[in-house]
Scaffold this motif. Structure first.
Motif, short mmCIF file in Angstrom:
data_model
loop_
_atom_site.label_atom_id
_atom_site.label_comp_id
_atom_site.label_asym_id
_atom_site.label_seq_id
_atom_site.Cartn_x
_atom_site.Cartn_y
_atom_site.Cartn_z
N GLN A 146 0.87 -1.18 0.00
CA GLN A 146 0.00 0.00 0.00
C GLN A 146 0.90 1.23 0.00
O GLN A 146 1.54 1.52 1.00
CB GLN A 146 -0.93 0.00 1.22
N ARG A 147 0.95 1.93 -1.13
CA ARG A 147 1.86 3.07 -1.19
C ARG A 147 1.38 4.13 -2.16
O ARG A 147 0.71 3.84 -3.16
CB ARG A 147 3.27 2.63 -1.58
N ALA A 148 1.74 5.37 -1.85
CA ALA A 148 1.57 6.52 -2.74
C ALA A 148 2.83 7.34 -2.54
O ALA A 148 3.00 7.99 -1.50
CB ALA A 148 0.33 7.33 -2.37
N GLU A 149 3.74 7.29 -3.52
CA GLU A 149 5.06 7.89 -3.33
C GLU A 149 5.56 8.56 -4.60
O GLU A 149 5.19 8.18 -5.71
CB GLU A 149 6.08 6.82 -2.93
N ARG A 150 6.44 9.54 -4.40
CA ARG A 150 7.20 10.15 -5.49
C ARG A 150 8.65 9.68 -5.35
O ARG A 150 9.26 9.88 -4.32
CB ARG A 150 7.10 11.66 -5.43
N ARG A 151 9.19 9.09 -6.42
CA ARG A 151 10.53 8.53 -6.42
C ARG A 151 11.43 9.36 -7.33
O ARG A 151 11.12 9.56 -8.52
CB ARG A 151 10.48 7.07 -6.91
N TYR A 152 12.53 9.87 -6.78
CA TYR A 152 13.42 10.76 -7.52
C TYR A 152 14.58 9.99 -8.16
O TYR A 152 14.81 8.81 -7.87
CB TYR A 152 13.92 11.88 -6.62
N ALA A 153 15.32 10.68 -9.03
CA ALA A 153 16.38 10.06 -9.81
C ALA A 153 17.51 9.55 -8.91
O ALA A 153 17.78 10.08 -7.83
CB ALA A 153 16.93 11.06 -10.82
N THR A 154 18.17 8.51 -9.39
CA THR A 154 19.27 7.87 -8.68
C THR A 154 20.50 8.77 -8.65
O THR A 154 20.79 9.49 -9.60
CB THR A 154 19.63 6.54 -9.37
N TYR A 155 21.24 8.73 -7.51
CA TYR A 155 22.51 9.43 -7.40
C TYR A 155 23.58 8.49 -6.86
O TYR A 155 23.27 7.51 -6.17
CB TYR A 155 22.40 10.69 -6.53
N THR A 156 24.82 8.79 -7.16
CA THR A 156 25.96 8.03 -6.64
C THR A 156 27.06 9.01 -6.26
O THR A 156 27.28 10.00 -6.97
CB THR A 156 26.52 7.04 -7.68
N GLY A 157 27.74 8.76 -5.16
CA GLY A 157 28.86 9.59 -4.74
C GLY A 157 28.44 10.97 -4.30
O GLY A 157 27.29 11.41 -4.49
N GLY A 158 29.37 11.69 -3.68
CA GLY A 158 29.14 13.06 -3.25
C GLY A 158 28.23 13.18 -2.04
O GLY A 158 27.93 12.20 -1.35
N THR A 159 27.76 14.41 -1.79
CA THR A 159 26.87 14.71 -0.67
C THR A 159 25.59 15.32 -1.22
O THR A 159 25.64 16.23 -2.05
CB THR A 159 27.54 15.68 0.31
#
Length: 200
Positions: free
Chosen positions: A67-80
């Motif tokens: 059961q979910r209603a979500e906004r999923r953002y783009a993947t990131y790697t490394g950094g802060t």
């Protein structure tokens, strides 16, 4: 002259009040060296989850299933990477609803989950630590997460550091909305606003 002065005073007061109530347009925690970014996103509606703009609902009270209603953002790697968002729970007859996730895409999956129990307790799903009691129905809460990939993940509630968590390397992404945890159930309605991202 008096009516004009009175109008000016009222207008000035209203403008000042609006400025105080509006979220700031810059990173409010751990300042210095941040670059504003606008990652793309997709929406996820599963089970009884419903999305209407930045309002996320779970319309059923079932204790099983996805059961979910979500906004999923783009993947990131490394950094802060820093996330900022404001949420307001406008209805919660259920409990243990995840509000914000940092997801370890290349690893174990849900790496950090901020959830709420009926009554307003905000807690980290993994480990169970209490972060705040600010998540009551009707209250607006600011959430910032600062993620140094391969080092540490920090969570701030209303500008105060409330949780730190060691971070592995790999690829991650941010999610927010309303999501039934394995021990939770709806119904729930959560309104989000002021969503911002930075990196350095």
């Amino acid at each position: 002259m008096l009516p004009r002065l009175r109008t000016l005073a009222v207008t000035t007061t209203l403008c000042a009040t609006s400025l105080l109530a509006a979220p700031h347009a810059f990173a409010e925690v751990e300042p210095g060296g941040w670059q504003s970014v606008s990652p793309g996103y997709s929406e996820q509606e599963r089970g009884c989850g419903q999305i209407d703009g930045l309002t996320f609902r779970l319309t059923c009270s079932t204790t099983s299933g996805d059961q979910r209603a979500e906004r999923r953002y783009a993947t990131y790697t490394g950094g802060t990477h820093q996330f900022e968002g404001y949420f307001r729970i406008t209805g919660l007859s259920g409990t243990r609803i995840s509000l914000k996730q940092t997801f370890h895409e290349s690893g174990s999956g849900p790496y950090f989950m901020l959830a709420v129990e009926r009554g307003g307790r905000l807690y980290a799903v993994h480990g169970g630590a209490t972060l705040s009691g600010a998540g009551t129905v009707g209250a607006t809460v600011r959430v910032n997460t600062v993620h140094q990939v391969g080092a540490e993940h920090r969570t701030y509630i209303n500008g105060s550091l409330k949780h730190t968590y060691a971070s592995p390397g790999g690829s991650f992404y941010d999610k927010f909305g309303a999501y039934r945890t394995s021990s939770g159930n709806g119904t729930a309605t959560v309104e989000w606003s002021g969503i911002r991202f930075w990196r350095k």
